[in-house]
Design a protein around this motif. Sequence first.
Motif, short mmCIF file in Angstrom:
data_model
loop_
_atom_site.label_atom_id
_atom_site.label_comp_id
_atom_site.label_asym_id
_atom_site.label_seq_id
_atom_site.Cartn_x
_atom_site.Cartn_y
_atom_site.Cartn_z
N LEU A 99 2.13 13.59 2.78
CA LEU A 99 1.83 13.35 1.33
C LEU A 99 1.59 11.62 1.19
O LEU A 99 0.50 11.23 0.65
CB LEU A 99 2.81 13.74 0.15
CG LEU A 99 3.04 15.00 -0.23
CD1 LEU A 99 4.28 14.89 -0.97
CD2 LEU A 99 1.81 15.39 -0.69
N LEU A 100 2.21 11.19 2.29
CA LEU A 100 1.97 9.95 2.38
C LEU A 100 1.19 9.31 3.30
O LEU A 100 0.37 8.25 3.36
CB LEU A 100 3.32 9.10 3.00
CG LEU A 100 3.88 7.78 2.54
CD1 LEU A 100 3.79 7.51 1.05
CD2 LEU A 100 5.20 7.50 3.03
N LEU A 101 0.50 10.36 4.06
CA LEU A 101 -0.55 9.83 5.26
C LEU A 101 -1.76 8.98 4.90
O LEU A 101 -2.01 8.14 5.59
CB LEU A 101 -0.97 11.34 5.87
CG LEU A 101 -1.56 11.25 7.26
CD1 LEU A 101 -0.49 10.61 8.26
CD2 LEU A 101 -1.91 12.54 7.84
N PRO A 102 -2.40 9.25 3.73
CA PRO A 102 -3.41 8.55 3.45
C PRO A 102 -3.00 6.95 3.51
O PRO A 102 -3.74 5.98 3.81
CB PRO A 102 -3.95 9.12 2.00
CG PRO A 102 -3.51 10.34 1.94
CD PRO A 102 -2.20 10.44 2.68
N SER B 225 -8.72 15.46 4.39
CA SER B 225 -7.43 15.29 3.66
C SER B 225 -7.28 16.49 2.93
O SER B 225 -8.25 16.86 2.44
CB SER B 225 -7.39 14.13 3.03
OG SER B 225 -8.22 14.24 1.61
N LYS B 226 -6.31 17.43 3.28
CA LYS B 226 -5.71 18.39 2.64
C LYS B 226 -4.94 18.32 1.53
O LYS B 226 -4.69 19.30 0.77
CB LYS B 226 -5.49 19.63 3.49
CG LYS B 226 -6.31 19.89 4.70
CD LYS B 226 -5.96 20.81 5.59
CE LYS B 226 -7.02 21.25 6.98
NZ LYS B 226 -6.75 20.08 7.87
N PHE B 227 -4.21 17.15 1.62
CA PHE B 227 -3.00 16.89 0.58
C PHE B 227 -3.46 16.05 -0.38
O PHE B 227 -3.83 14.81 -0.05
CB PHE B 227 -1.81 16.22 1.53
CG PHE B 227 -1.59 17.14 2.81
CD1 PHE B 227 -0.62 18.20 2.37
CD2 PHE B 227 -1.90 16.72 3.85
CE1 PHE B 227 -0.43 18.81 3.49
CE2 PHE B 227 -1.35 17.32 5.20
CZ PHE B 227 -0.80 18.39 4.76
N LYS B 228 -3.53 16.62 -1.78
CA LYS B 228 -3.85 15.77 -2.94
C LYS B 228 -2.84 16.03 -3.90
O LYS B 228 -2.85 17.18 -4.76
CB LYS B 228 -5.33 16.32 -3.26
CG LYS B 228 -6.40 15.97 -2.52
CD LYS B 228 -7.30 14.86 -3.07
CE LYS B 228 -8.63 14.55 -2.49
NZ LYS B 228 -8.41 13.86 -1.41
N ILE C 218 1.00 -1.07 0.00
CA ILE C 218 -0.07 -0.03 0.05
C ILE C 218 0.93 1.21 -0.12
O ILE C 218 0.52 2.32 -0.78
CB ILE C 218 -0.91 0.09 1.32
CG1 ILE C 218 -1.86 -1.20 1.06
CG2 ILE C 218 -1.60 1.40 1.32
CD1 ILE C 218 -2.81 -1.34 2.30
N VAL C 219 1.96 1.32 0.86
CA VAL C 219 2.76 2.49 1.06
C VAL C 219 3.40 2.67 -0.29
O VAL C 219 3.70 3.90 -0.88
CB VAL C 219 3.57 2.28 2.18
CG1 VAL C 219 4.51 3.60 2.46
CG2 VAL C 219 2.82 2.32 3.40
N GLN C 220 4.02 1.64 -0.85
CA GLN C 220 5.04 1.68 -1.92
C GLN C 220 4.06 2.27 -3.38
O GLN C 220 4.41 3.19 -3.89
CB GLN C 220 5.33 0.28 -2.32
CG GLN C 220 6.68 -0.14 -1.89
CD GLN C 220 7.08 -1.29 -2.25
OE1 GLN C 220 6.43 -2.03 -3.20
NE2 GLN C 220 8.42 -1.87 -1.91
N GLY D 16 -2.73 1.60 5.55
CA GLY D 16 -1.80 0.49 5.91
C GLY D 16 -1.96 0.03 7.21
O GLY D 16 -2.33 -1.11 7.61
N ALA D 17 -1.94 1.10 8.10
CA ALA D 17 -2.20 0.86 9.73
C ALA D 17 -3.47 0.17 9.90
O ALA D 17 -3.61 -0.61 10.53
CB ALA D 17 -2.14 2.10 10.49
#
Lengths: 288, 265
Positions: B185-188, B261-264, B151-153, B193-194
């Motif tokens: 940027l990776l937060l979603p 989410s503010k980061f897109k 997921i993170v990759q 993943g968590a």
Amino acid sequence: MKSDSWKPWALLAPSMSAVFLLLVIPVCFVIVYSFWLRAPSGADIPAFQFGNYAKFFEDFFYPKILIRTIRIAFETVFLCVVMGYIPAYFFYRSTTRYKQVFLLLIMLPFWVSFIIRTMSWINIMGDTGLINHFLLKIGLIETPISMLYNEFTVLMGLIMYLLPFMVLNIYVSLEGIDKSLLEAARCMGCTEWQAFREVTLPLSLPGVSAGCLLVFVLTAGTYLPPMILGGPGNDMIANLIFKRVIGTLDWPFGSAISVILLSLLFAIVWTYNRYLGINQIFKSFQGD
Amino acid sequence: MRQFSLGWSLIRLYTILVYVFMFTPIVVVIVLSFNPKQFGIFPMEGASLRWFIKLAQNDSIIGAFQNSLILGSLTAIISTSIGILAAMAFIRFEFPGKNTLNTLLLSPIMIPEVVLGVALLLFLRWLQQPKSFALLLIGHVVLTLPYVLLIVQARLVGIRKEYEEAAKSLGANAFQTFREITFPLLLPAILAGALFSFTISFDDITATLFWATAQNQTVPVKIFSMLRNSISPEINALGAVMIVLTVTTPLLAGYLSRKFSKFKP
């Protein structure tokens, strides 16, 4: 940037050591243990002999379970393709605004514990379960039909567990198809069905085969549906491992059966990777 | 006119039938959890909260819930942390043996859980350690790590390296760059993943059954041991609580993350 070369290794160190220590080494232990002896007292004696493997193949009892496992795995794969392709195609072509909801719904069973999904079939197919209750009520039968504890219920449990994996794999590969190819086919005079047969179906096959591999591997390694929904004659190879290790504490023989299961799956995954490539499998887990 | 053709109607009908097949058993578990009867399944005789009350009074079930929650949370934290590091290595660096190592880290997905269960238990036995909570934890980390990594990759590939380089050229060090640029940027993906590893850990039965003890039971293991007798409304009630918990958490998290989410990128 030569000085940077240590960085990836530092980043990888925790996960690599976890996988090495908790997966690679333990699996090596299983292989080593499979050659050990078990004393009548129950103690394990270090040795290098093939007795555990000989025991597995000495009569038909264990090989029959191995063959049954392979057969049930193929049946599950077949049923999952039959039941999964059309819904995946539906999501792909559907233009309703509920498409996301449909997709989310098919993923929901992923979030429900395997044990609950397995045992839920008892509510449906038990003697006082939903189907018998319904049939009694409309007067079609007078006494409940006994439906549980056979290969059919085991298959139901397995499908409940694995169908979402299949749908997801097929859907991901369908979504990857360039839609202009379909338009081109239609422009050239193909009917809807021809366009599907000549363009969509062949291009979705990588997803289908990835789904098949995943479903096969997961079926061959599971013991829960036979344990809860199967009868004495429906044990699969993982049940055998569970019984040897947890039941009779026969570690060497349990290890040998594990190695046999691993070799079977390794042979299948290796062959698959050789001809089709394994990476498609991982795509379906990445989502969006 | 495709949407109205006969073929399309059949496809839709087929899909609906598959849904009915998949969801009837789950819905029935929830419905039956209100069944006041002690024995048998159908017909239901009214509805009551009797079994939920009984569950809440059962110490061993409460204990199993606590275990499962702690185990799931710790698994999620550990798996996600080491998963992020590994994903950074694979996506942001070039090094020899990269593909092989990536496959190795993803391999637990393809290794049957039974074998994982036996292997880890055997290793522990060789070390002469008793089964413990720690065994469950490290086992669940191995089980969930590949999913976090995938997921993170996948998300990290989509985050352009230029953002990080810009931060660095403005004088940020590696940690600052990660904290200010990459992490948000990776937060979603980190949350996904968590959550994924939490639910896998919370729901797992196949390997957990090898590792659990009477003192360290999780809810699925508890359900398994209760099933030895027969199915009962009590099990259905416990199942219903599990379903509601593990299904609403991701839905809620998905909803919240979309809302906030503010980061897109």
